[in-house]
Design an enzyme around this catalytic site. Structure first.
Site, PDB file in Angstrom:
ATOM      1  CB  SER A  40      -0.843   0.235   1.138  1.00  0.00           C
ATOM      2  OG  SER A  40      -0.230   0.251   2.578  1.00  0.00           O
ATOM      3  CE  LYS A  83      -3.046   2.011   4.759  1.00  0.00           C
ATOM      4  NZ  LYS A  83      -2.659   0.901   3.679  1.00  0.00           N
TER       5      LYS A  83
END
Length: 174
Positions: A40, A83
Site C-alpha cells: 500500500s 500510511k
C-alpha cells in the site's frame, strides 16, 4: 577457584539481564523495527521492507501532514498499519477526478506513481483525529474505505523514519 568462577558467571548474568532490560525499554518506548507486509505504500516502502519506527517523536513534536505514520487500524486495533498522514483535525479532504484537495486547495504529491482513480469525499477530519492514505492509492486499504475513517491520536504508534532492509535501499524514509 570455584568461587571466582561463580562470581564471574554472576557478573555475566547481571550484564546480560541489564542489556536485555535496556533493549526491551528501547523497543517499547523509543524505536521499534517493523516488517511491511503489503504494497500500500509503494513506491515509498515496498513489500518486505524492514523499517524503524520512532515511537518517541510525537511526544516532543506534533504530527505533520506528509509524515509516514505507523498506527493501530481503527476498524481492528489488533492490526498495525503504515500510511501517509494526509488530513489533520479540521481539514476537509476530497478527491475529484483523481486530484487530492485539502481544504479546497489542490495538494501536489510527487511521491505517487500514478493518478488516483475515482472520486472520494469530502471528509471532514474531527479534531484529535487523522486521515491516512497509502502512497499506492489505487491499491491501498486506507481512510477512504474504512468504517471508522479517522485514526484517533491514541492509536498513533510512531513515525516510520528509516529503512534497514533491503541493503540496496537503506536510508531515511520520506
Amino acid at each position: 577457584m570455584e568461587n571466582r568462577l561463580k562470581n564471574e558467571l554472576m557478573e555475566w548474568i547481571k550484564s546480560i539481564a541489564i542489556a536485555l532490560v535496556i533493549a526491551l525499554a528501547i523497543r517499547a518506548y523509543i524505536i521499534e523495527p517493523m516488517i511491511v507486509p503489503t504494497g500500500s505504500m509503494i513506491p515509498t516502502i515496498n513489500i518486505g521492507d524492514r523499517i524503524l519506527v520512532n515511537k518517541y517523536i510525537y511526544r516532543i513534536k506534533p504530527l505533520q501532514r506528509g509524515d509516514i505514520v505507523v498506527f493501530k487500524y481503527p476498524d481492528d486495533p489488533s492490526q498495525t498499519f503504515v500510511k501517509r498522514l494526509i488530513g489533520l483535525g479540521g481539514d476537509v479532504i476530497e478527491i475529484k477526478e483523481g486530484v487530492l484537495f485539502i481544504n479546497g486547495k489542490e495538494y501536489k504529491e510527487d511521491y505517487l506513481n500514478e493518478p488516483i482513480v475515482g472520486n472520494f469525499g469530502p471528509y471532514k477530519v474531527p479534531e484529535g483525529y487523522y486521515f491516512m492514505m497509502g502512497d499506492n492509492r489505487n491499491n491501498s486499504k486506507d481512510s477512504r474505505f474504512w468504517v471508522n475513517k479517522f485514526v484517533p491520536k491514541k492509536y498513533i504508534v510512531g513515525k516510520a523514519v528509516f529503512r534497514i532492509w533491503p541493503l540496496d535501499r537503506i536510508g531515511r524514509i520520506k
